[in-house]
Design a protein around this motif. Structure first.
Motif, PDB file in Angstrom:
ATOM      1  N   ASN A 112     -65.264 -18.908 -14.645  1.00  0.00           N
ATOM      2  CA  ASN A 112     -64.177 -18.478 -13.761  1.00  0.00           C
ATOM      3  C   ASN A 112     -63.875 -16.980 -13.818  1.00  0.00           C
ATOM      4  OD1 ASN A 112     -62.419 -19.679 -11.872  1.00  0.00           O
ATOM      5  ND2 ASN A 112     -60.705 -19.740 -13.320  1.00  0.00           N
ATOM      6  N   THR A 113     -64.702 -16.215 -14.516  1.00  0.00           N
ATOM      7  CA  THR A 113     -64.369 -14.792 -14.651  1.00  0.00           C
ATOM      8  C   THR A 113     -65.536 -13.851 -14.338  1.00  0.00           C
ATOM      9  OG1 THR A 113     -64.864 -15.020 -17.015  1.00  0.00           O
ATOM     10  CG2 THR A 113     -62.542 -15.048 -16.385  1.00  0.00           C
ATOM     11  N   GLU A 114     -66.671 -14.406 -13.928  1.00  0.00           N
ATOM     12  CA  GLU A 114     -67.763 -13.491 -13.583  1.00  0.00           C
ATOM     13  C   GLU A 114     -68.631 -14.075 -12.470  1.00  0.00           C
ATOM     14  OE1 GLU A 114     -70.688 -13.995 -17.410  1.00  0.00           O
ATOM     15  OE2 GLU A 114     -68.893 -12.820 -17.810  1.00  0.00           O
ATOM     16  N   GLY A 115     -69.945 -13.964 -12.563  1.00  0.00           N
ATOM     17  CA  GLY A 115     -70.800 -14.467 -11.493  1.00  0.00           C
ATOM     18  C   GLY A 115     -70.678 -13.623 -10.240  1.00  0.00           C
ATOM     19  N   MET A 116     -70.710 -14.270  -9.085  1.00  0.00           N
ATOM     20  CA  MET A 116     -70.629 -13.525  -7.828  1.00  0.00           C
ATOM     21  C   MET A 116     -69.208 -13.094  -7.509  1.00  0.00           C
ATOM     22  SD  MET A 116     -73.274 -14.970  -5.036  1.00  0.00           S
ATOM     23  CE  MET A 116     -74.039 -16.455  -5.634  1.00  0.00           C
ATOM     24  N   TYR A 117     -68.247 -13.582  -8.290  1.00  0.00           N
ATOM     25  CA  TYR A 117     -66.845 -13.279  -8.001  1.00  0.00           C
ATOM     26  C   TYR A 117     -66.387 -11.917  -8.506  1.00  0.00           C
ATOM     27  CZ  TYR A 117     -65.745 -17.810  -5.987  1.00  0.00           C
ATOM     28  OH  TYR A 117     -65.670 -18.898  -5.149  1.00  0.00           O
ATOM     29  N   VAL A 118     -67.236 -11.175  -9.203  1.00  0.00           N
ATOM     30  CA  VAL A 118     -66.784  -9.862  -9.697  1.00  0.00           C
ATOM     31  C   VAL A 118     -66.771  -8.819  -8.582  1.00  0.00           C
ATOM     32  CG1 VAL A 118     -67.533 -10.285 -12.066  1.00  0.00           C
ATOM     33  CG2 VAL A 118     -69.100  -9.186 -10.456  1.00  0.00           C
ATOM     34  N   ASP A 167     -77.800 -24.903 -12.451  1.00  0.00           N
ATOM     35  CA  ASP A 167     -78.161 -23.512 -12.162  1.00  0.00           C
ATOM     36  C   ASP A 167     -79.186 -23.456 -11.030  1.00  0.00           C
ATOM     37  OD1 ASP A 167     -80.829 -23.887 -13.054  1.00  0.00           O
ATOM     38  OD2 ASP A 167     -80.317 -23.317 -15.098  1.00  0.00           O
ATOM     39  N   LYS A 168     -79.794 -22.303 -10.869  1.00  0.00           N
ATOM     40  CA  LYS A 168     -80.877 -22.156  -9.893  1.00  0.00           C
ATOM     41  C   LYS A 168     -81.893 -21.212 -10.527  1.00  0.00           C
ATOM     42  CE  LYS A 168     -82.659 -22.896  -5.786  1.00  0.00           C
ATOM     43  NZ  LYS A 168     -83.198 -24.228  -5.367  1.00  0.00           N
ATOM     44  N   SER A 169     -82.310 -21.596 -11.737  1.00  0.00           N
ATOM     45  CA  SER A 169     -83.168 -20.705 -12.526  1.00  0.00           C
ATOM     46  C   SER A 169     -84.596 -20.644 -11.987  1.00  0.00           C
ATOM     47  CB  SER A 169     -83.170 -21.130 -13.994  1.00  0.00           C
ATOM     48  OG  SER A 169     -83.479 -22.498 -14.102  1.00  0.00           O
ATOM     49  N   ASN A 170     -84.930 -21.542 -11.054  1.00  0.00           N
ATOM     50  CA  ASN A 170     -86.254 -21.438 -10.448  1.00  0.00           C
ATOM     51  C   ASN A 170     -86.332 -20.276  -9.459  1.00  0.00           C
ATOM     52  OD1 ASN A 170     -84.451 -22.871  -8.840  1.00  0.00           O
ATOM     53  ND2 ASN A 170     -85.993 -24.201  -7.935  1.00  0.00           N
ATOM     54  N   ALA A 191     -78.066 -33.252 -23.639  1.00  0.00           N
ATOM     55  CA  ALA A 191     -77.985 -32.052 -22.803  1.00  0.00           C
ATOM     56  C   ALA A 191     -79.115 -32.061 -21.786  1.00  0.00           C
ATOM     57  CB  ALA A 191     -78.094 -30.807 -23.681  1.00  0.00           C
ATOM     58  N   ASN A 192     -78.794 -31.827 -20.527  1.00  0.00           N
ATOM     59  CA  ASN A 192     -79.857 -31.661 -19.537  1.00  0.00           C
ATOM     60  C   ASN A 192     -79.477 -30.606 -18.522  1.00  0.00           C
ATOM     61  OD1 ASN A 192     -77.990 -33.060 -18.024  1.00  0.00           O
ATOM     62  ND2 ASN A 192     -79.416 -34.572 -17.226  1.00  0.00           N
ATOM     63  N   THR A 193     -80.439 -30.149 -17.737  1.00  0.00           N
ATOM     64  CA  THR A 193     -80.140 -29.141 -16.721  1.00  0.00           C
ATOM     65  C   THR A 193     -80.666 -29.621 -15.369  1.00  0.00           C
ATOM     66  OG1 THR A 193     -82.182 -27.826 -16.901  1.00  0.00           O
ATOM     67  CG2 THR A 193     -80.424 -27.323 -18.475  1.00  0.00           C
ATOM     68  N   GLN A 194     -80.015 -29.123 -14.329  1.00  0.00           N
ATOM     69  CA  GLN A 194     -80.396 -29.489 -12.960  1.00  0.00           C
ATOM     70  C   GLN A 194     -80.287 -28.253 -12.073  1.00  0.00           C
ATOM     71  OE1 GLN A 194     -77.877 -32.584 -11.208  1.00  0.00           O
ATOM     72  NE2 GLN A 194     -78.985 -34.170 -12.325  1.00  0.00           N
ATOM     73  N   TYR A 195     -81.121 -28.173 -11.055  1.00  0.00           N
ATOM     74  CA  TYR A 195     -80.934 -27.140 -10.038  1.00  0.00           C
ATOM     75  C   TYR A 195     -79.799 -27.589  -9.117  1.00  0.00           C
ATOM     76  CZ  TYR A 195     -85.523 -25.683 -11.687  1.00  0.00           C
ATOM     77  OH  TYR A 195     -86.579 -25.295 -12.471  1.00  0.00           O
ATOM     78  N   VAL A 196     -79.057 -26.605  -8.634  1.00  0.00           N
ATOM     79  CA  VAL A 196     -77.832 -26.947  -7.909  1.00  0.00           C
ATOM     80  C   VAL A 196     -78.105 -27.749  -6.634  1.00  0.00           C
ATOM     81  CG1 VAL A 196     -77.723 -24.740  -6.668  1.00  0.00           C
ATOM     82  CG2 VAL A 196     -75.614 -26.036  -7.091  1.00  0.00           C
ATOM     83  N   MET A 240     -69.775 -19.501  -8.578  1.00  0.00           N
ATOM     84  CA  MET A 240     -70.016 -19.848  -7.178  1.00  0.00           C
ATOM     85  C   MET A 240     -70.491 -21.292  -7.005  1.00  0.00           C
ATOM     86  SD  MET A 240     -69.795 -18.862  -4.121  1.00  0.00           S
ATOM     87  CE  MET A 240     -69.722 -17.082  -3.969  1.00  0.00           C
ATOM     88  N   PHE A 241     -71.424 -21.717  -7.823  1.00  0.00           N
ATOM     89  CA  PHE A 241     -71.888 -23.105  -7.700  1.00  0.00           C
ATOM     90  C   PHE A 241     -70.740 -24.063  -8.017  1.00  0.00           C
ATOM     91  CE2 PHE A 241     -76.589 -21.947  -8.825  1.00  0.00           C
ATOM     92  CZ  PHE A 241     -76.681 -21.230  -7.643  1.00  0.00           C
ATOM     93  N   GLY A 242     -69.921 -23.672  -8.982  1.00  0.00           N
ATOM     94  CA  GLY A 242     -68.772 -24.515  -9.340  1.00  0.00           C
ATOM     95  C   GLY A 242     -67.799 -24.629  -8.186  1.00  0.00           C
TER      96      GLY A 242
END
Ligand code: IPM
Ligand code: MN
Length: 348
Positions: free
Chosen positions: A130-136, A185-188, A213-218, A240-242
């Motif tokens: 909630n404090t960084e990413g594309m929102y800065v 995420d979208k690490s690909n 623990a697992n990961t998924q593309y958005v 942003m994804f959130g």
């Protein structure tokens, strides 16, 4: 005695906040604690009148409170939403509220648009950074307004920022008996920023061997939230994804009117606001669904140490849904204030 700052804001924010305050007043009587609620008129009206969005010294002043409750911000008379960004994002960034906690929990089977799904299928929480990413809002224009214009909008990911939200998600899983944390995420494609998320997630996950623990593309998550929502327990993702997947999450539980959220920095004053906006079209009509705001008030109570009262509010909402004391957006015939009254009456 706990001190709560109440900022109803704009549009339907005012009406749903009134019901949330009503429920808070009721529940403190039933459970024998005391909240001192102080209202602040920050929002479009004040901005248009005085040019003030987040007043000077607001952050220091709010730091003295135990929690902040906000309704919604947005008004057609402020087309660029400057005041909303100043107030909401100003508080999130200014108070360093790095966790945006958004539960996706179905409280009545009839509310989900998903076919054949029951309450146990839709019950997870999203930890949105909630404090960084594309929102800065970092970036710039080059040759603005010309045919050769270039616009750059950067996504900022810091090791510390990524780590603390992932840790918060795992800690929540441990404390709340959740089995799995899924990082979205979208690490690909985003090979730097989300590579950092991948590496940090793998490292933090090792410290919590009891949690899967697992990961998924958005893009896949958007699909799985609809097809197989029962696989999710705790999701952790970037700002942003959130933002995007929690609107989808709100839809799964009955729409934006049902969705609660907290902007949290553990141990510090935190801000609680329903996920929905100010819906100017419905403002002042006493038709908006106050349940999201009321469930948000419950989240706030849990945060300041009144967990039992928080559970009772959620239970009262479940019962109000079961007896059909609901607004039109979810199929009922009640007004905003009638829903608030019904929930108060169920709090015994
Ligand atoms: C939310 C809202 C905000 C956001 C807007 C109003 C800036 O959509 O709380 O989800 O994007 O975070
Ligand atoms: Mn949003």
């Amino acid at each position: 005695m706990k001190h709560i700052a109440i900022i109803p804001g704009d549009g339907i924010g005012v009406e749903v906040t009134r019901e949330a305050v009503k429920v808070l007043s009721r529940v403190q009587q039933v459970y024998g604690f005391s909240l001192q609620m102080t209202h602040f008129d920050w929002g479009a009206e004040k901005y248009l009148r005085e040019g003030v969005t987040l007043p000077e010294g607001a952050l220091e002043m709010l730091s003295e409170y135990d929690a902040i409750f906000a309704g919604a911000f947005g008004d057609p008379r402020v087309p660029d939403m400057k005041h909303a960004a100043d107030i909401l994002l100003g508080l999130r960034f200014g108070l360093d509220l790095y966790i945006n906690l958004r539960p996706v929990k179905l409280l009545h089977e009839g509310l989900t648009p998903l076919k054949g799904r029951s309450r146990k299928d839709i019950d997870f929480v999203v930890f949105r950074e909630n404090t960084e990413g594309m929102y800065v809002n970092s970036g710039g224009f080059f040759k603005k307004g010309t045919p050769d214009e270039i616009a750059i909008q950067e996504e900022l990911n810091t090791r510390k920022g990524v780590e603390r939200i992932i840790v918060a998600a795992f800690e929540y899983a441990v404390k709340n008996g959740r089995k799995r944390v899924t990082m979205v995420d979208k690490s690909n494609v985003l090979r730097y920023g989300h590579d950092l998320w991948q590496r940090t997630f793998a490292e933090v996950a090792k410290r919590y061997p009891a949690i899967e623990a697992n990961t998924q593309y958005v893009d896949a998550t958007a699909m799985w939230m609809v097809l197989k929502p029962e696989q999710f327990d705790v999701i952790v993702t970037n700002n942003m994804f959130g933002d995007i997947i929690t609107d989808l999450g709100a839809a799964l539980q009955g729409g934006l009117g049902m969705a609660a959220s907290g902007n949290i920095h553990p141990g510090r004053v935190s801000l609680f606001e329903p996920v929905h906006g100010s819906a100017p079209k419905y403002a002042g009509k006493n038709v908006s669904n106050p349940m999201g705001a009321i469930l948000t008030a419950a989240m706030m109570l849990e945060y300041i140490g009144y967990g039992e009262a928080a559970k009772a509010i959620e239970q009262a909402v479940v019962e109000a849904l079961a007896q059909g004391s609901t607004t039109r957006d979810i199929g009922g015939r009640c007004s905003t204030s009638e829903v608030g009254d019904a929930i108060c009456a169920l709090l015994k």
